[in-house]
Structures are given as structure tokens and as C-alpha cells.
Design an enzyme around this catalytic site. Sequence first.
Site, PDB file in Angstrom:
ATOM      1  N   ASP A   2       4.172   3.132 -11.224  1.00 26.03           N
ATOM      2  CA  ASP A   2       4.304   3.257  -9.765  1.00 26.03           C
ATOM      3  C   ASP A   2       3.615   2.075  -9.090  1.00 26.03           C
ATOM      4  O   ASP A   2       2.425   1.856  -9.259  1.00 26.03           O
ATOM      5  CB  ASP A   2       3.682   4.583  -9.308  1.00 26.03           C
ATOM      6  CG  ASP A   2       4.024   4.946  -7.876  1.00 26.03           C
ATOM      7  OD1 ASP A   2       4.046   4.041  -7.012  1.00 26.03           O
ATOM      8  OD2 ASP A   2       4.246   6.139  -7.615  1.00 26.03           O
ATOM      9  N   SER A  39       5.206  11.714  -2.451  1.00 24.24           N
ATOM     10  CA  SER A  39       4.521  10.572  -1.869  1.00 24.24           C
ATOM     11  C   SER A  39       3.660  11.011  -0.681  1.00 24.24           C
ATOM     12  O   SER A  39       2.819  11.896  -0.822  1.00 24.24           O
ATOM     13  CB  SER A  39       5.544   9.497  -1.495  1.00 24.24           C
ATOM     14  OG  SER A  39       4.917   8.308  -1.105  1.00 24.24           O
ATOM     15  N   HIS A  51       7.786   4.040  -8.123  1.00 31.20           N
ATOM     16  CA  HIS A  51       7.577   4.995  -7.041  1.00 31.20           C
ATOM     17  C   HIS A  51       8.870   5.646  -6.562  1.00 31.20           C
ATOM     18  O   HIS A  51       8.868   6.799  -6.153  1.00 31.20           O
ATOM     19  CB  HIS A  51       6.881   4.295  -5.863  1.00 31.20           C
ATOM     20  CG  HIS A  51       6.393   5.244  -4.822  1.00 31.20           C
ATOM     21  ND1 HIS A  51       5.351   6.112  -5.055  1.00 31.20           N
ATOM     22  CD2 HIS A  51       6.814   5.475  -3.550  1.00 31.20           C
ATOM     23  CE1 HIS A  51       5.137   6.837  -3.962  1.00 31.20           C
ATOM     24  NE2 HIS A  51       6.009   6.463  -3.038  1.00 31.20           N
TER      25      HIS A  51
END
EC number: 3.1.2.22
Length: 137
Positions: free
Chosen positions: A84, A19, A113
Site C-alpha cells: 500500500d 481507507s 491501496h
Amino acid sequence: MSCSRYGIRPEHVIIYGQSIGTVPSVDLASRYESAAVVLHSPLTSGMRVAFPDTKKTYCFDAFPNIDKISKVTSPVLVIHGTEDEVIDFSHGLALYERCQRPVEPLWVEGAGHNDVELYGQYLERLKQFVAHELVNL
């Protein structure tokens, strides 16, 4: 990266970012040699996450992965969930397409995610990459 300080050779370092953590990972990998890079749910840039229709990188965008990824000379494994909800799957795909040395990516069908690593193929793909593919590159 002070590998000499710790006695670790670059070919023994795998840079892994997830991320927002892909930002320092891509930056580091664009400037230093490493064995490989793993980008887990990566973003193309901060502006592109906040404003999905953004087509260029602005000088005030502090997270320009999209502009740095092509400078990475190490093999790159991109992992991204297709569902996501934080960083759209298109970000992982765009980065993958700009890699100098991409390896077979892992697109985790149905993953969001924060649950990619809960899917069995996640660990399998990582093991395959580290134990077999890197040895033969």
C-alpha cells in the site's frame, strides 16, 4: 445508531470501512454493538499517515483509530495490501494487534491501496468471514 428505527438488530449489522472510511467505522463500532467490523486498508491516525514517525496521538488528530480500536467489542476483520503506497501496511497490522476480537486478517501480498479487491482472495476471505465464521462466533 438507530437500529430500532429501522427494525434491524445489531447482530445483523456489519460495519465496513475502507481507507478514510475506516475512521467513522471504528468510531461507530467503538460506541455501538454490531455483528462485525471489516476494516479495508485502514489508517491508525491522520497524523501517523502524514508523519510516519508519529508515536502518540495529538489532540488535534481528528482520526484516532489507534485509540478507539481497542474499544470495539465486535469481531474485526482487517484487510490490507502489503504494498500500500497511501496507507502503509504497518497501519493495518497495528490496528489488528489492538483488536479485542480479531479474526484471521487478510494481508494481500503485492496489493496497493486501490487494488486489493481485484485479488481473488479478497472476495473469498469476505465470503468465508460472513458466511461461516460469523455464524460460529
